[in-house]
Design a protein around this motif. Structure first.
Motif, PDB file in Angstrom:
ATOM      1  N   UNK A 204       0.810  -1.200   0.000  1.00 50.29           N
ATOM      2  CA  UNK A 204       0.000   0.000   0.000  1.00 50.29           C
ATOM      3  C   UNK A 204       0.847   1.256   0.000  1.00 50.29           C
ATOM      4  N   UNK A 205       0.181   2.416  -0.030  1.00 49.15           N
ATOM      5  CA  UNK A 205       0.821   3.718   0.004  1.00 49.15           C
ATOM      6  C   UNK A 205       1.714   3.954  -1.210  1.00 49.15           C
ATOM      7  N   UNK A 206       1.120   3.860  -2.378  1.00 45.65           N
ATOM      8  CA  UNK A 206       1.855   4.070  -3.619  1.00 45.65           C
ATOM      9  C   UNK A 206       1.548   5.464  -4.152  1.00 45.65           C
ATOM     10  N   UNK A 207       2.618   6.157  -4.532  1.00 40.51           N
ATOM     11  CA  UNK A 207       2.492   7.499  -5.099  1.00 40.51           C
ATOM     12  C   UNK A 207       3.103   7.490  -6.494  1.00 40.51           C
ATOM     13  N   UNK A 208       2.373   8.002  -7.456  1.00 41.19           N
ATOM     14  CA  UNK A 208       2.888   8.053  -8.819  1.00 41.19           C
ATOM     15  C   UNK A 208       3.102   9.496  -9.240  1.00 41.19           C
ATOM     16  N   UNK A 209       3.976   9.675 -10.193  1.00 42.38           N
ATOM     17  CA  UNK A 209       4.225  10.992 -10.767  1.00 42.38           C
ATOM     18  C   UNK A 209       4.242  10.877 -12.277  1.00 42.38           C
ATOM     19  N   UNK A 210       3.758  11.930 -12.916  1.00 39.75           N
ATOM     20  CA  UNK A 210       3.762  11.948 -14.374  1.00 39.75           C
ATOM     21  C   UNK A 210       3.998  13.362 -14.862  1.00 39.75           C
ATOM     22  N   UNK A 211       4.878  13.581 -15.827  1.00 37.99           N
ATOM     23  CA  UNK A 211       5.689  12.558 -16.482  1.00 37.99           C
ATOM     24  C   UNK A 211       6.917  12.209 -15.646  1.00 37.99           C
ATOM     25  N   UNK A 212       7.609  11.167 -16.026  1.00 37.08           N
ATOM     26  CA  UNK A 212       8.816  10.789 -15.310  1.00 37.08           C
ATOM     27  C   UNK A 212      10.002  11.617 -15.783  1.00 37.08           C
ATOM     28  N   UNK A 213       9.880  12.054 -17.042  1.00 40.50           N
ATOM     29  CA  UNK A 213      10.967  12.843 -17.630  1.00 40.50           C
ATOM     30  C   UNK A 213      10.363  13.798 -18.639  1.00 40.50           C
ATOM     31  N   UNK A 214      10.824  15.033 -18.645  1.00 42.66           N
ATOM     32  CA  UNK A 214      10.310  16.005 -19.614  1.00 42.66           C
ATOM     33  C   UNK A 214      11.419  16.956 -20.030  1.00 42.66           C
ATOM     34  N   UNK A 215      11.454  17.207 -21.332  1.00 43.65           N
ATOM     35  CA  UNK A 215      12.375  18.181 -21.909  1.00 43.65           C
ATOM     36  C   UNK A 215      11.532  19.273 -22.550  1.00 43.65           C
TER      37      UNK A 215
END
Lengths: 116, 110
Positions: A1-12
Motif C-alpha cells: 500500500x501507500x503508492x504514489x505516482x508521478x507523471x511525467x517521469x521525464x520532460x524536456x
C-alpha cells in the motif's frame, strides 16, 4: 500500500514554456502532499506543502507565481513550472501522507525536468 | 532555522564490513525518520524514531535516537552490495516541517 505516482517521469522543454507535473496517491487519500526539488547528488529541498482544498504553503525563497501548486482532490496534486528557464532544470519529487498528523511520507518516483 | 547535518557525506565500505552514519540536529526533535534513495530512484521510508534513546532494528540495520533527541545514527552490519544508495535522515521539531539532512552516499566495494 501507500503508492504514489508521478507523471511525467521525464520532460524536456524549451525555455519560456510551462510544464505541469502530476502527483497521485494511488491507494490512499492524501490530505497533505509535499513538493521537493533535488539537485544532483544533493539533498531534498522542500518547496511547498499542499493541503487538499486550500492554498499551498511555500517555503522561503520559492516563488509562488513561478511554481504553481494545485491540490484539487485527495489523490491529486499538480506542480506547474511556469515560464521555465534552464536553471529550473532539476529532479522534482512529490510525497504524500495520509493525514496532517501522519508522520510517514511516501515519495513518488520523481520527474526529471530539463529546460533547454 | 532548524538544520540537520549528516556525516560522513560519502562512505566507501568493503563488502562485509560494518559502518555507521550520523545525523545531528540544531534543535531538539519530536521525531526523526530515515530514508534510503537508490541511485536514480526516489527516497523510500525506512523507519521513524520517536522516543529518547530509542533503538530499532531492521535485519542488518540498527537505528538509534539520542537521549537528548538531537541526534541519531544508522549502523549497518555486514554491508552488502544491495546497501548501495544515499541514506537520508529527516528530523521534525515540534510544529515544524520535516527537514532532510544532506545524506550519506554509500558505495560498496565487492
Amino acid at each position: 500500500g501507500a503508492v504514489v505516482s508521478q507523471h511525467p517521469s521525464r520532460v524536456i522543454c524549451k525555455s519560456g514554456t510551462s510544464v505541469k507535473i502530476e502527483c497521485r496517491s494511488l491507494d490512499f487519500q492524501a490530505t497533505t502532499m509535499f513538493w521537493y526539488r533535488q539537485f544532483p547528488k544533493q539533498s531534498l529541498m522542500l518547496m511547498a506543502t499542499s493541503n487538499e482544498g486550500s492554498k499551498a504553503t511555500y517555503e522561503q525563497g520559492v516563488e509562488k507565481d513561478k511554481f504553481l501548486i494545485n491540490h484539487a482532490s485527495l489523490t491529486l496534486s499538480t506542480l506547474t513550472v511556469t515560464s521555465a528557464h534552464p536553471e529550473d532544470s532539476s529532479f522534482y519529487i512529490c510525497s504524500a501522507s495520509h493525514s496532517p498528523g501522519q508522520e510517514t511520507q511516501y515519495f513518488g518516483p520523481g520527474t526529471r525536468l530539463l529546460v533547454l | 532555522g532548524q538544520q540537520v547535518m549528516q556525516i560522513p557525506q560519502y562512505q566507501h565500505v568493503q563488502e562485509g564490513e560494518d559502518f555507521t552514519t550520523y545525523c545531528n540536529s540544531s534543535t531538539t526533535l519530536s521525531n526523526i525518520q530515515w530514508y534510503k534513495q537508490r541511485p536514480g530512484g526516489h527516497p523510500v521510508f525506512l523507519i521513524q524514531l520517536v522516543k529518547s534513546g530509542e533503538v530499532k532494528k531492521q535485519k542488518r540495520l540498527t537505528f538509534q535516537f539520542g537521549e537528548a533527541k538531537k541526534n541519531s545514527s544508522l549502523h549497518i552490519t555486514a554491508t552488502q552490495t544491495t546497501d548501495v544508495g544515499t541514506y537520508f535522515c529527516a528530523g521534525r521539531a515540534a510544529g515544524n516541517k520535516l527537514t532532510f539532512g544532506g545524506g550519506t552516499r554509500v558505495l560498496v566495494k565487492p
